[in-house]
Design an enzyme around this catalytic site. Structure first.
Site, PDB file in Angstrom:
ATOM      1  CD  GLU A 251      -2.039   2.052   2.111  1.00  0.00           C
ATOM      2  OE1 GLU A 251      -1.652   3.196   1.734  1.00  0.00           O
ATOM      3  OE2 GLU A 251      -2.383   1.797   3.263  1.00  0.00           O
ATOM      4  CB  CYS A 285      -1.267   6.741   2.060  1.00  0.00           C
ATOM      5  SG  CYS A 285      -2.367   5.672   3.033  1.00  0.00           S
TER       6      CYS A 285
END
Length: 480
Positions: A251, A285
């Site tokens: 990720e 993120c």
């Protein structure tokens, strides 16, 4: 409290001679020293995990569940301690550190409740009479989890808890920015009754990153890697894993857009965009990096957005600016904003000329009129800045949202659900949230990206499946 953060190898706290200073962004001073793993320490961690795998992989689902659920209880009982580590090491504000504890505890309980279903196999029908088959699920072995500092508990726990639940043993390679946070994860699992060697926790000096990471990835006992962090580092890790033919769950970075249609509830959209862009100073993120607003409502939206940012993040103008975990992050954002302004962008909110009390601090900045020629358009800022871009249609908004190498999250604001679903379906992203901010991660929903935001999925059944491999067993019985 000990002033040296130890490694945890085979259930023992280890304090090597080599150490590094941990600097708090709140004070710009050292708060403690952290142990720094050598190659030998890294190998010892792998060997401990490999030795523990034989018994842990055969452990009862009920025993694993009990340990994981107990870890959730212990985390909550140690909430104040863990929150203080996060606030000191990363500069997180009180609400965000508390959010990390709550989400992590929820995550552990969701994992504990899902183990049995995840391990269930199937019995397919074979083509030949008298032949039968079982498809079973098995753990990989030793798994390496590499976790970042920005949400150290949520991302740290998930980097190992799914793998542990599936019967794997783990090494958690924590961040040099938040070593005590990641040490706490190992400490909590040990207190919960996790056997020695099942989870090992190490950190290292920044200059040793390549050496230690390669030693871990290349070790024959390590069978799978998961990494959460920047796309640049993820590419290096994926390359090393690929050379060793090892699967990786990743990720990575993001450049999330929030699309605000002309029929949106403007005050709500403004609040959600402000939160999505500036929660934890944009060091998430999934943070909103671009806000794409229909030109017919641009002026009114700008007013509401500025008001929302001021009310939520700067209600006390005399208070110091929020702390950024790493000083280079401030410098990066200031350079991106300066470049955009030099090429014609305008500051809608914020002032680059404000003098802060330290190099670790920066206030929110909204930049209007951002275009492709500006570095801010494509570069993930990972900080307290957001671009405001006017669009003329849904199609243009979709085109701009997809004009990025990333694809992790995003948001759409509209009062027409069919319209929102259409736009969400057209955006190349792991998740899109209609009428809520781009920062959204919960234990029951799959989480991950597309394009250069990574591959694979954490969370829920998907997260457990990532750490299980399938095996086919056939057998022949009596035939008539």
């Amino acid at each position: 409290m000990a002033t040296i953060v130890p490694l945890i190898i085979n259930g023992e706290e280890v304090r090597p001679v080599t150490r590094f200073q941990v600097i708090s962004p709140n004070t710009s001073t050292s708060i403690w020293e952290s142990s720094s793993a050598s190659q030998g320490d890294a190998i010892a961690a792998v060997e401990a995990a490999a030795h523990a795998f034989s018994s842990w992989s055969k452990s009862r689902v009920e025993d694993r569940r009990q340990i994981i659920l107990k870890a959730a209880d212990i985390l909550e009982a140690r909430s104040n301690e863990c929150r203080s580590y996060m606030e000191e090491e990363t500069g997180a504000q009180e609400k965000f550190s508390g959010f990390n504890i709550k989400v992590s505890a929820d995550l552990l309980r969701e994992i504990g409740g899902g183990i049995g279903a995840a391990l269930a196999g199937i019995i397919p029908i074979c083509q030949e009479e008298g032949t039968h088959a079982l498809v079973v699920k098995e753990p990989y072995g030793v798994c390496l989890g590499i976790a970042p500092w920005n949400a150290p508990y949520i991302l740290g726990f998930r980097s190992v808890a799914y793998a542990l639940a599936a019967g794997n043993t783990c090494i958690l390679k924590g961040s040099e920015t938040s070593p005590r946070c990641h040490w706490a994860i190992g400490s909590i699992f040990k207190e919960a009754g996790l056997p020695n060697g099942v989870l090992n926790v190490i950190f290292h000096r920044p200059q040793d990153a390549a050496e230690i990471t390669n030693v871990l990835i290349e070790h024959p006992a390590v069978r799978k890697i998961n990494f959460t962090g920047s796309t640049a580092v993820g590419s290096i890790i994926a390359s090393a894993a690929g050379k060793n033919l090892k699967p990786v769950l990743m990720e990575l970075g993001g450049k999330s857009s929030a699309i605000v249609c002309e029929d949106a509830n403007i005050p709500k959209a403004a609040i959600q965009c402000a939160l999505g862009a500036f929660l934890h100073s944009g060091q998430i993120c999934m943070s909103t990096e671009r806000i794409l607003v229909h030109k017919s409502i641009l002026d009114s939206f700008c007013q509401e957005l500025s008001k929302a940012v001021s009310n939520i993040f700067e209600s006390d103008p005399s208070a110091p600016a929020p702390a950024i975990a790493q000083a280079p992050g401030v410098e990066k954002n200031r350079k991106l904003i300066s470049d955009a302004v030099s090429k014609g962008a305008k500051l809608v909110y914020g002032d680059l000329n404000t003098t802060e009390i330290s190099k670790y601090r920066m206030r929110p900045v909204i930049v209007g009129g951002v275009t492709k020629e500006m570095n801010l358009y494509n570069t993930e800022s990972f900080g307290p800045s957001v671009s405001l871009i006017a669009v003329e249609s849904d199609e243009q908004a979709i085109e701009v949202a997809n004009d990025t190498e990333y694809g992790l999250s995003g948001a759409v604001f509209t009062e027409n659900l069919a319209r929102g679903l259409y736009i969400a379906g057209r955006i190349e992203s792991g998740a899109i949230h209609i009428n809520s901010m781009s920062v959204h991660d919960e234990a029951r929903l799959p989480h991950g990206g597309t394009k250069r935001s990574g591959w694979g999925r954490f969370n829920g059944q998907w997260g457990l499946d990532e750490f299980l491999k399938t095996k086919t067993i056939t057998f022949q019985g009596y035939s008539t």
